[in-house]
Design an enzyme around this catalytic site. Structure first.
Site, PDB file in Angstrom:
ATOM      1  N   HIS A 136      14.374  -5.418  -3.360  1.00 26.14           N
ATOM      2  CA  HIS A 136      14.506  -6.476  -2.352  1.00 26.14           C
ATOM      3  C   HIS A 136      15.864  -7.149  -2.469  1.00 26.14           C
ATOM      4  CE1 HIS A 136      10.393  -6.836  -0.651  1.00 26.14           C
ATOM      5  NE2 HIS A 136      10.078  -6.215  -1.779  1.00 26.14           N
ATOM      6  N   GLY A 156       0.764  -1.235   0.000  1.00 28.03           N
ATOM      7  CA  GLY A 156       0.000   0.000   0.000  1.00 28.03           C
ATOM      8  C   GLY A 156       0.796   1.287   0.000  1.00 28.03           C
ATOM      9  N   ASP A 177      16.928  -9.332  -0.498  1.00 29.65           N
ATOM     10  CA  ASP A 177      16.680 -10.729  -0.137  1.00 29.65           C
ATOM     11  C   ASP A 177      16.219 -11.538  -1.340  1.00 29.65           C
ATOM     12  OD1 ASP A 177      14.607  -8.693   0.624  1.00 29.65           O
ATOM     13  OD2 ASP A 177      13.312 -10.443   0.542  1.00 29.65           O
ATOM     14  N   CYS A 236      12.052  -1.505   0.695  1.00 33.75           N
ATOM     15  CA  CYS A 236      10.779  -1.308  -0.001  1.00 33.75           C
ATOM     16  C   CYS A 236       9.889  -0.297   0.741  1.00 33.75           C
ATOM     17  CB  CYS A 236      10.081  -2.648  -0.213  1.00 33.75           C
ATOM     18  SG  CYS A 236       8.828  -2.601  -1.512  1.00 33.75           S
TER      19      CYS A 236
END
Length: 357
Positions: free
Chosen positions: A331, A221, A333, A246
């Protein structure tokens, strides 16, 4: 069973239903990854969204126990060109169809996903519904237009209670705005002891845990719907190192006086090129976000841009000029995706090692 995907602008696509039989509504977004659909489906950042996969066949290797990014998927629907009815992989435990039925998520296949993707690229993300074929389609369009999508996605996907994962290394507090489990895996692999806390924890509550650093996680969102988190960030900044990913990147930027805006169709996929400004190195990155930090707004802050998106030149990373705080929009990760930038976790560890010396 025939089903329809209807869009709020009055267009519709006819296809075949799979997964759960229920009707659903959400923001239609597309993702360009060629693999990793299980990780995508279970990424909490897709809360309330219907995921359009641009890769034509989804579900061919089934669903397994190892690739979850959260145990309960938060997306509202799945849109594909073709869903594989038979899964072929030694790790597979169920088909995509069975998984979506189990999690009560409807899907639609057999539509022209290329045409729909081009539409979203031109007009932007849009509200949509997956419905059964009905005679009064005009009524369904009216209902869709009148539907107001919720703005409290973070509250719905964040943990409600703090919990810990023991480790022998640095003690890290992860603020869960909709965290992917791959973030925990990277920290645990570096022997960190991790305490995961809800999104609405205060600065005082976090500092009372005496962490060596704080990681602000990804999440769904508009970051401006979680402005209470900016007060928390302001309260811990300068007290200990901060790493944002993020949504955490956007919130760190907002806390320091920058602004954010909604992208036309967002960045979602595993192939987004990003340039690190200091080294001029190019990373291919995994991304999933619909908002970005305004580049011009950084001029009046103590933040400096560290990474930039090559395709559209949006801000992909910032660093504080005075405090040990940094963040990236992508990201590191990367589950799924390339691991080009995974060393950012090592930089975070090094930042905690050097803080206070």
């Amino acid at each position: 069973m025939k089903r329809l995907l209807i869009l709020e602008d009055g267009t519709y696509f006819e296809g075949v239903g799979f997964g759960a039989p229920n009707i659903t509504t959400g923001e239609v977004v597309f993702t360009t990854g060629m693999s990793g659909y299980q990780e995508v489906l279970t990424d909490p950042s897709f809360k309330g969204q219907m995921i359009l996969f641009t890769y034509p066949t989804i579900g061919n290797y089934g669903i397994n126990r190892d690739d979850f990014e959260s145990m309960e998927p938060a997306c509202s629907g799945v849109i594909v060109k073709d869903h594989a009815r038979v899964a072929s992989n030694w790790r597979s435990q169920m088909t995509l169809d069975d998984f979506l039925k189990q999690k009560k998520i409807p899907g639609i296949s057999g539509i022209d996903t290329r045409a729909l993707t081009k539409k979203l690229r031109e007009s932007g993300t849009i509200k949509g519904s997956i419905i059964d074929v009905v005679e009064d389609l005009e009524h369904e369009f009216d209902q869709l237009k009148a539907t107001v999508l919720p703005g409290n996605q973070v509250a719905e996907v964040s943990t409600t209670k703090a919990y810990s994962i023991p480790g022998t290394g640095k003690n890290v507090v992860v603020v869960d705005f909709g965290m992917k489990h791959s973030i925990l895996r990277e920290l645990v692999s570096r022997k960190c002891g991790v305490t995961v806390v809800p999104y609405n924890y205060t600065a005082e509550q976090i500092l009372a845990l005496s962490p060596d650093g704080v990681l602000l996680s990804n999440g769904p969102g508009d970051p401006k719907n979680v402005m209470e988190a900016t007060k928390m960030i302001q309260g811990i900044q300068g007290e200990l190192p901060i790493f944002g990913i993020c949504l955490g990147h956007q919130l760190l930027s907002l806390a320091n006086g920058a602004d954010t805006f909604k992208l036309t169709y967002g960045h979602r996929g595993s192939n987004h090129p990003v340039r690190e400004i200091a080294s001029n190195n190019i990373y291919f990155t995994s991304q999933n976000h619909g908002y970005a930090v305004s580049r011009d707004s950084l001029d009046t802050t103590d933040l400096m841009m560290t990474h930039i998106e090559i395709n559209d030149e949006t801000v992909e990373g910032v660093k504080h000029k005075k405090y040990p705080s940094f963040s990236v929009q992508f990201h590191p990760d990367a589950a799924p995706g390339p691991h080009d930038a995974v060393s950012l976790f090592d930089e975070f560890i090094e930042l905690m090692d050097n803080w206070g010396k």
